[in-house]
Each structure stands twice: as C-alpha cells, then as structure tokens.
Scaffold this motif. Sequence first.
Motif, mmCIF file in Angstrom:
data_model
loop_
_atom_site.group_PDB
_atom_site.id
_atom_site.type_symbol
_atom_site.label_atom_id
_atom_site.label_comp_id
_atom_site.label_asym_id
_atom_site.label_seq_id
_atom_site.Cartn_x
_atom_site.Cartn_y
_atom_site.Cartn_z
ATOM 1 N N GLU A 292 -144.413 -37.560 91.192
ATOM 2 C CA GLU A 292 -143.079 -37.183 91.678
ATOM 3 C C GLU A 292 -142.095 -37.065 90.530
ATOM 4 O O GLU A 292 -142.134 -37.846 89.580
ATOM 5 C CB GLU A 292 -142.582 -38.222 92.687
ATOM 6 N N GLN B 74 -138.123 -37.387 89.719
ATOM 7 C CA GLN B 74 -136.975 -38.097 90.264
ATOM 8 C C GLN B 74 -135.850 -38.058 89.228
ATOM 9 O O GLN B 74 -136.051 -37.600 88.102
ATOM 10 C CB GLN B 74 -137.356 -39.561 90.559
ATOM 11 N N PRO C 122 -135.501 -42.678 98.235
ATOM 12 C CA PRO C 122 -135.277 -43.199 96.887
ATOM 13 C C PRO C 122 -136.336 -44.224 96.488
ATOM 14 O O PRO C 122 -136.877 -44.945 97.328
ATOM 15 C CB PRO C 122 -133.894 -43.860 96.981
ATOM 16 N N LEU D 196 -133.691 -44.354 91.949
ATOM 17 C CA LEU D 196 -134.190 -43.032 91.577
ATOM 18 C C LEU D 196 -134.277 -42.151 92.819
ATOM 19 O O LEU D 196 -134.937 -42.515 93.795
ATOM 20 C CB LEU D 196 -135.577 -43.147 90.927
ATOM 21 N N ARG D 197 -133.642 -40.991 92.777
ATOM 22 C CA ARG D 197 -133.706 -40.041 93.886
ATOM 23 C C ARG D 197 -134.769 -38.983 93.599
ATOM 24 O O ARG D 197 -134.873 -38.484 92.472
ATOM 25 C CB ARG D 197 -132.347 -39.366 94.071
ATOM 26 N N PRO D 198 -135.550 -38.589 94.608
ATOM 27 C CA PRO D 198 -136.623 -37.624 94.377
ATOM 28 C C PRO D 198 -136.112 -36.191 94.241
ATOM 29 O O PRO D 198 -135.106 -35.817 94.854
ATOM 30 C CB PRO D 198 -137.495 -37.776 95.619
ATOM 31 N N THR E 137 -142.204 -33.748 95.141
ATOM 32 C CA THR E 137 -143.396 -34.594 95.136
ATOM 33 C C THR E 137 -144.649 -33.737 95.147
ATOM 34 O O THR E 137 -144.726 -32.745 95.883
ATOM 35 C CB THR E 137 -143.420 -35.512 96.374
#
Length: 525
Positions: free
Chosen positions: A248, A250, A416, A517-519, A522
């Motif tokens: 992912e 982020q 997150p 941490l925001r994505p 993915t």
Amino acid sequence: MPSSTPTGRSSAPTRRPDPRPVRIDDSWLHLPNPYDVPVEICARADVPVESVAIDELLTVLETADTLRRLGHAVPGLDTEPRLDRVVCTPDFHKGAGIPIGTVLRTVGALIPQAVGNDINCGMRVEATSLTVEQVRPHLDRLERRLRHLFFEGGRRIGLTPRQREGLLREGLPGLLADGVPGGPAARADAGAWRQVGPDDLGDLDGRLHSVGFPVSSADDFQDWITSGGGTSYDSIIGSVGGGNHFAELQYVSRVHDGATAYAWGLTPGQVVLMVHSGSLSLGHQANATGRDQAKAAWPRTVPMPRNRILPMLLDERTATGRQRYLTAFANAANFAIGNRFFLALMMRAGLADISAGELRSRLVYDAPHNLLWPEPDGAVLHRKGATPAGGADGTGRDGGRAWGEPVLVPGSMGAPSHLLRGLGNPRSLGSACHGAGRSVPRGAAARGSDDQLDAFLREFRVVTPLDPGDPTVAGRRDIVDAWRRDLKQEAPWVYKEVGPVVESLRTAGVAEPVVELRPILTVKG
C-alpha cells in the motif's frame, strides 16, 4: 484519540458483550478458565471481543492439560512443561485453531501451531522522498504500472541458486552477500533489482526486528533453491499472497509524537509504502514439518489431544526432529524478510516511473507478527498475529529502537494505519496488535452489500490482478462477480475500527502513537 471511520463502513448493530471475560480496568480483561492459566485481553470497552474467539481460546487452553500429561509420561525432564501465560491483543479474533492476536508463553515446550503456516508474516514500512501532492496527479498511470509490476510479468526478480540459498540460510545478509546483480548496464533490465539503493546494502541497525535467522542448511527447500538452474524467475518471490496481505501507498496525515517522527524520518504529507506479507508456500511446508515431527515424537501412552494442538517438549528425545523443524522455520522466516524487501522494491519501481526526479526510499522498520522466540530461561514466546512492542533500548544510530520499537498497525483496506513506539510493557509480554482485527467472518463478508462495495470503490483505488475496466473482462459476469466477492472479504466494514484498537494500546501502556497514515492506493493479490 478519536476513532477513524474508513470509507464505506456501515454502522454495525450493538452486540451484547460476552460475559466470560471479566473487566479489570479500562484497558484489560481477565479470562477465567478451568486450567488456571493467567489470560489477559487488552481491549477497551469500545473494542468488540468475539464470543467465537473466546470459544477458540478456551479450546487452546486445553493445551495446559496436554503439557501436564506429557510431563508425567516422559521421565527425567529438567523442567516441568507448562502453559505459563497468555495475552491477547486488541485485534483478537477467531483464527483456524488458535485466535489471531494470541501471545502464548510456554515453559519446557514449543508449539508449532501457535505460530501457524505463515511463518514470519510481517510488515515493512519505508519513507520516500515524495509527497502526496506529487503522487495524486499520476494515480491512473501509477495504477497501470503497479498492475504490470505485480501481476503482468514486470517484477523480473532473477535469483541465482547462491542467492536463494543465501536468503534461506541467512536472510538479507545472505541474499545481498554478493551485492546487486551486474553493473549499471546489466541492471537496466533487472526489474525490481534496479531499485536497490545504498541504504539497502549498508547499516540497518535498529531498522529491522531481525535482518535474518542464521541456520546451517536449507535442505528442505532444495527444489526452490535449484529451480531453473542458473539465474531464474518464479511466481513465489515477490508475491503479495492472499487474504489480508497487501502492498500500500500511504501518506503521513497526522503527527502525534514529533520527536520520534523526526527520528524515524517522517514528516506531514510524506508518501510512505507499507508491505504486509509472509512466507507463502515455504511457511506452509515448514509448519507441516513441525506438525509431522511433533506427531512422530508423541508418546504412545498419551492420547492425542482433543484440540489437535501438538506441543514439542524441549528434551533430548525430540532434539533431532525439533532441530529439523526449527531449521525449516528459520528458512521460511528468512524468505519472508526477503519477500517483503522485494515487494517494497516493486512499489519503489512504480513510484520511480511517475516521479520527476530521483526517488529515494528508506526503511523505517520491518516487524514480524507470526514467530516464536526461545528465551534464556527455557521459556518460548509465541506470537500469532501479534507484533513485538519492545521499549527504548538505546540501540539504532538512526533513531530505530532508541525511541521504542516501531509498532506497525494497519487499518482495514481504505482505512488509516498507525505507527506507534513500543513501551516494552511486561504485562502485554512486550506485544501489540498487528492490525484492527476482523469483526465479520470471510464467508459472511463475501455475501455483503454490493452497494457498499460500489461506494467504496468510487472513492478508493484497489490494484488487483483483474482490471475491472478492461472491456474483455467487463463482459464476463462470472469473473467480475468472483472478483467482487474477494474484495468484500477484505472490505473496511468487516474489520474493527482501528481508532479504538490503537487507543487500547495507548491507555494500556503498550505503545504510544507516533503518526497516522492515510492510504492512497492498495495492491491486493
């Protein structure tokens, strides 16, 4: 800390708490059991604890009686085998025989099933030189590139038998013993190898829980070592795997602990990459070896346990079989470290193709959550779906564990993730959770709402082997339906809220939040 609500999450009906765990304080529950094994669960009142997971855990505790019977049946043991303590992390949920999020300490015995098939499954986090604003305009191109790298033959991870054996016997030092294959010209067509930088070959002190688990052989995996003869490629190394595994992108959306974030090289808006994967088929083979060796050493006078969990005593009688298992175990654990390394290189390759300048990426931490640790006093600590959360120990010249061991807690897909610093709490056996934890079984999740899935996919990018936008795929309803069922099994609404889970770690004194941490997108296998 406020709870974060992932995109597409529905409000689940309120469930009556299971009455069997007894709340001790705001952060801890005690589970009474007929075997008088000390069992504690780290979970605030707003973190659901599944009744089916409690059922499964009580079945696991039957192993206390198994160990007592083994101790009586085998004369001359130096230590009476026993199940010493059990701690469950906030993501505690039902597994396949042993709940995920179980930390189990034995004395005089080890239990292969308390680690399971995916040996050294874990997380790797790297901080890049890019910002989220630099990446967002290029997401369409990045998605196409990552699909090619992960699923359409773009990874090109060529390995020689020497590199394969080096990886299985020593981990990263064995893999990289001869440096990066070829010079600059040869590396032009070297796939993921092209992304190896000086930081990958130099000092990693404090930035991995372990760079490797050295053993003298890798005999159980000779077929993989010698596959293809010379430099060869296969479908195993560089594979994400299934289930909740992912790679992912982020970005740092919030900083809770500025000093530690600075030491770890993390700043607001910075793009990071997170990889979650394990030992794949090698772990399954090693665990099967463990079960076979435990069964072969089982005393004829002791009935097979009802829960089918087979401990291995730490005595001379089991020494040969136990060593074979532990060697295969280390081989699989080393493979998992290398696999996460290559998955990170593949993510770097995708980012390098869309970045205007030279991409730099530096490891923050690589942490296991399916492993066992023999202790000097004859005890063995097993973690299944639980990560080490050691306290500050003064090591790591570049931050690292000097601030407390980095604890990686991903949210569900689209939610997150959190990085925390471990506090080395003995009450938690120095352990924390490795995610939010499931709240809906996979079978039920696959039958979930199509409307919810559509709403989620409109707001979040998921890169899979199947491209649903491909016209040749769109007409195959059976293929698209199967793809949608797989995504539903890992959708945000089938997991617990990650905010209360992280808050449980904080209030219990297990780990302190450092960054959220925001994505961005993915990759799922």
